[in-house]
Enzyme design. Sequence first.
Site, PDB file in Angstrom:
ATOM      1  N   GLU A 191       0.824  -1.178  -0.083  1.00  0.00           N
ATOM      2  CA  GLU A 191       0.005  -0.097  -0.009  1.00  0.00           C
ATOM      3  C   GLU A 191       0.751   1.095  -0.008  1.00  0.00           C
ATOM      4  O   GLU A 191       0.364   2.302  -0.683  1.00  0.00           O
ATOM      5  CB  GLU A 191      -1.029   0.206   1.239  1.00  0.00           C
ATOM      6  CG  GLU A 191      -1.959   0.778   1.064  1.00  0.00           C
ATOM      7  CD  GLU A 191      -3.032   0.754   2.123  1.00  0.00           C
ATOM      8  OE1 GLU A 191      -3.829   1.625   2.706  1.00  0.00           O
ATOM      9  OE2 GLU A 191      -3.418  -0.464   2.299  1.00  0.00           O
TER      10      GLU A 191
ATOM     11  N   ASP B  59      -2.695  -2.940   3.307  1.00  0.00           N
ATOM     12  CA  ASP B  59      -3.316  -3.334   4.591  1.00  0.00           C
ATOM     13  C   ASP B  59      -4.211  -4.526   4.850  1.00  0.00           C
ATOM     14  O   ASP B  59      -5.004  -4.602   3.936  1.00  0.00           O
ATOM     15  CB  ASP B  59      -3.631  -1.959   5.369  1.00  0.00           C
ATOM     16  CG  ASP B  59      -2.587  -1.135   5.713  1.00  0.00           C
ATOM     17  OD1 ASP B  59      -1.473  -1.536   5.575  1.00  0.00           O
ATOM     18  OD2 ASP B  59      -2.769   0.177   6.087  1.00  0.00           O
TER      19      ASP B  59
ATOM     20  N   TYR C 154      -1.121  -4.864  14.291  1.00  0.00           N
ATOM     21  CA  TYR C 154      -1.923  -4.275  13.472  1.00  0.00           C
ATOM     22  C   TYR C 154      -2.555  -3.167  14.380  1.00  0.00           C
ATOM     23  O   TYR C 154      -3.488  -3.723  15.056  1.00  0.00           O
ATOM     24  CB  TYR C 154      -2.668  -5.011  12.674  1.00  0.00           C
ATOM     25  CG  TYR C 154      -3.368  -4.185  11.315  1.00  0.00           C
ATOM     26  CD1 TYR C 154      -3.030  -3.938  10.282  1.00  0.00           C
ATOM     27  CD2 TYR C 154      -4.986  -4.147  11.648  1.00  0.00           C
ATOM     28  CE1 TYR C 154      -3.863  -3.364   9.377  1.00  0.00           C
ATOM     29  CE2 TYR C 154      -5.763  -3.613  10.620  1.00  0.00           C
ATOM     30  CZ  TYR C 154      -5.178  -3.108   9.542  1.00  0.00           C
ATOM     31  OH  TYR C 154      -5.914  -2.381   8.619  1.00  0.00           O
TER      32      TYR C 154
END
Length: 693
Positions: free
Chosen positions: A8, A104, A307
């Site tokens: 990303e 992501d 995350y």
Amino acid sequence: MKSLVLAEKPSVAREIARVLGCNDSKKGYIEGPKYVVTWALGHLIELKTPEDYDNRYKTWKLEDLPIIPKEMKLKVIGKTSPQFRTVSDLAKRKDIKELIIATDAGREGELVARWIMEKVRWNKPFKRLWISSQTDQAIRQGFQNLKPGKEFDRLYESAVCRSEADWLIGLNVTRAMTTKYEEPLSAGRVQTPTLAMILQRDKEIEKFVPSEYWTLSANLGKFGAMWERNQEKRLFDKEEAERIEKKVANQQAKVVKVNRKIAKEAQPLPYDLNELQRDANKRYGFSAKKTLSVLQKLYEQHKLVTYPRTDSRYLTTDMVDTMKERLQSIVGSYKEEVRPILQNPTLPKRVVNNEKVSDHHAIIVTDQPLFLRDLSQDERKLYDLIAKRFIALFYPPYQYEAIRMELDLNGERFVAKGNRVMDLGFKKVIGKDGEEKESTLPSVEEGQMLSVQDVQLKSAFTEPPQRYTEADLLGKMEKHNLGTPATRADIIEKLLHGESIERQNNRLFPTKKGKQLIDLVADELTSPELTAKWERDLEAIAKGKGNAREFLANIRKQTEKLVSEVKMSSKEYRPHNLTGSKCPDCGEFLKEKKTKQGRMLICSSRDCSYKRAKDPKLSNRRCPQCHKRMEIHNGKAGTYFQCRMCQVVEKAEDKKKKVTKREERQLMKKYSDDSAFGSSLGDALKQALQNKK
């Protein structure tokens, strides 16, 4: 044959490339023996704008609304088009056998990749990298256990539905209100009900009428007791309060009941994003946006946490064996906290729950070695919250004895409460200064008589509810299922940027514009229930239990209804920022607007483009007396600088212009000869002048 890896962001792509052994850096990608790693720049593709469908939509007109394309189409974002061309060219290479999506691991990341795939017409196999931390070990394990791309089709459908719903409702209602009331008025599927909640709290405060009340306390020497009736400690009748005061004065207290019980407080669950944003706001005053930004650095750059954009506060069974390794990575910085538990770290059973983890588990530390000196002050603060919450999981519950004593004073009930700490447990790690305050009561028996030294009657007033902090608002948004952990920070920032709310001393206040906006918009759009239903529908689609076509069909109907209500409305809007000054071009009143460049005065007519700065522009020149930056003005005699405080004025030419390094090198080259090595510019000019003579 090679695999094309799509990350990303460039920073993430570089880390993946390093771990995969890709060393050949090219413009827009990094190549290795087995992999070619490239990246998006956030989004490379977006939904087409109204003017992309029809040029007439460039001009906003109420009669053109609602704009509802039969089929929503995509386009390449202009400013990132060079990188898209790079990705597109790589996708067409004959030696590329498959695509690995490494954006992501969430709804938005899936959308980024799939839209790129759709635009480059990808027709080869594709897989998904799904990891919860950016450490080297996590990346290696992730590539060893790649998932079939088709497993995430439902997640992509949900992301498309969210994006199209926000486009249809947000764009149409915003255009309708802006054109009807000739004022930039922004409305949306999530931001409008969020604003409505802030307004509701404001109304509660406005309607609030303070009431006086009284409390009675008895001093029994070593401890005190409060009057109580039906669990109410306040008396709202002054005469009754004074009557009870006289009744119990100079009386003895009889111990009616002593209740002692052992109580436990379990360790708090690890953080999800929402809970972390709330804690960071309460403790450090961080905005939700700032917390997410700092957290993203801890995740991507330092690789110290898992995350960030998660909505789960639980861990999975396959993580249990990694706990010791994670604790060892932080023992250097948290010696006192970690060493007692390092030999046998055991997680509470309630924390490990696979069913309560959908996409990602809770935010915890990784096994990456910690070096606090590498972190900024804000990063340390946030990391400390996460680390201590994680360490606390391995400590026993907080255990204490709760004591409640009931006393009878001439027929009136007084209550004393106390507590005795038995085991601090996890509060050794995350308690206030590592300890809990005790409020002990003397050892007494039921039926025992105690002397009352004095009785105090105090008065106070009820207080209105306080305005929301960001922590409070995030809690309300979560309760009503408004937005997701990843989007709530942006929603609050959007309301602040649109001047619908403002932040004062960490509390959120509605503006005049925000108050009018809620009055103008349809009641249906202000309802948290409707938006919560949409969010539940989107979640169902992501889990394969919802119907994407049906959802979007309902959104289209809702869009038509909301725009129709704006068109039919007879309500009026008065610009909140209208000034008494008139535009020199068209004669309409000027509006004051806050911008990054300072306050601006803008013409209220949509057909006029006049604008000017309200406040004088500050220069980099400092006042010779107070040393503050001076204002810069353009007068008849040219540009000048002014310090109003000191009444100092300087012409722009008064200050000698400094010669830049580049200009100095050019002058040296022009006026010095080869023999003048090491001489200064002044020497070179002097020598050149003598030669000329």
